[in-house]
Design a protein around this motif. Sequence first.
Motif: not given
Length: 411
Positions: A93-108
């Motif tokens: 149930g999520c849409v995620i924008a990712w920071d590919e450098r850190s591997g973490a979501p930047i917006i969820q």
Amino acid sequence: MSLLESPSFETISSEIKSTTHPGGSYVLALASLGNYYVSSASAPSNAIHLFDKSSLKCVQTLKGHQNATTALRTVRSIGGSDRHTILSAGKDGCVIAWDERSGAPIIQMTTSGRSSTVLSCDASHDGLTVAAGTDLQKEDAFILYWDPRKSAVPLRVHGSTHSDDITAVHFLKNCPSPTSAQILLSASTDGLVSTSNSAEDDEDEAVLNVGSWGCSISQAGWIRNSSTNRVWAASDMETFSCWSNELDMLQNCDIRHPSVHSHGRTWVTDYLITCHNTKRSDSNLAVFVGSNEGDVALLSSSDVTDSSVPWAINSVWAKGHTGVVRSVFWDESHEILVTGGEDSKISTWRCPIPRQSSGFDEGVMDMDSAILKRERDDEMDISESEPVRMFLSMTSPRLLIMNCLTRKVKK
């Protein structure tokens, strides 16, 4: 529907490079981000992998979504950031924008209490609106809109545009006016394709045009050129359709019917993989199809709106996969095709430019490569990679409002 060999037809049997998904998972989707090709993996992994374009070495892995990653694309900006970003959706149930450098979501972004699987997602050209389509829960399937700068809850929710799983949502990109940039194309297993004004809170006023195909739609996208815009759609039954800007059906064909048997060569289509906007085709659309043996072919037509016009088979990529090819990405700026399949394999191939018809202006092929690359970077989704200068032949908000008031369902 008939199928002819292009004068420049070529069978390509040698990959440039290949690699496999860690853990042997299916390759569900492919995209491009800077110096990387991006892929999503099937369950139980559900991960998103980044591969160096030169070596195909996996350089980063994002955890993806719980249960399944259902959609993957790259967008030119999101939430005010003018940086190309990976956007994904999932069964969690999520849409995620990712920071590919850190591997973490930047917006969820979440469905805010609705226990819905998100099946499709996209961001507007300016990155200030994110849209997603859900599966059917009880009697409702939703199109949700977020302002990614305030992502805690959806900005608005439309629940009556479709009555079944919403399999595709696509904003119109590179639009001539802010009004047309708000237009969202959606498609569903309820057999409908629809265009909506994403900035309108009242759903009855938001829906602009609706087309009814009468079969379950698995994919859809814009066909964009300098004069008008059309829509393509694909069904679960491997049929292909083309629609006008007002969503009148212009063509409906079984993509599996035409075959080639000539000069000792045979091609039979078993399924449609996806379609890709390109200025290198007379109709601005390249259609990628596959065989159960794992081969891929590129089909095109000089006029996808006319069912009497024969299709051409331009290239076949053979002997790279041992099963169904789930995804392709045409990296036009480098003339490379990337393929991913159920055999867990990702391959890169030489992708020759299809020869145009005799009426094609060769000057288009000689456009400055930096301009072509900039246009492709504006939307790196596999089905939409060229800019548009007009939306639905509408040039003013007043015409858009008139279209809303006169909308009707096209049978």
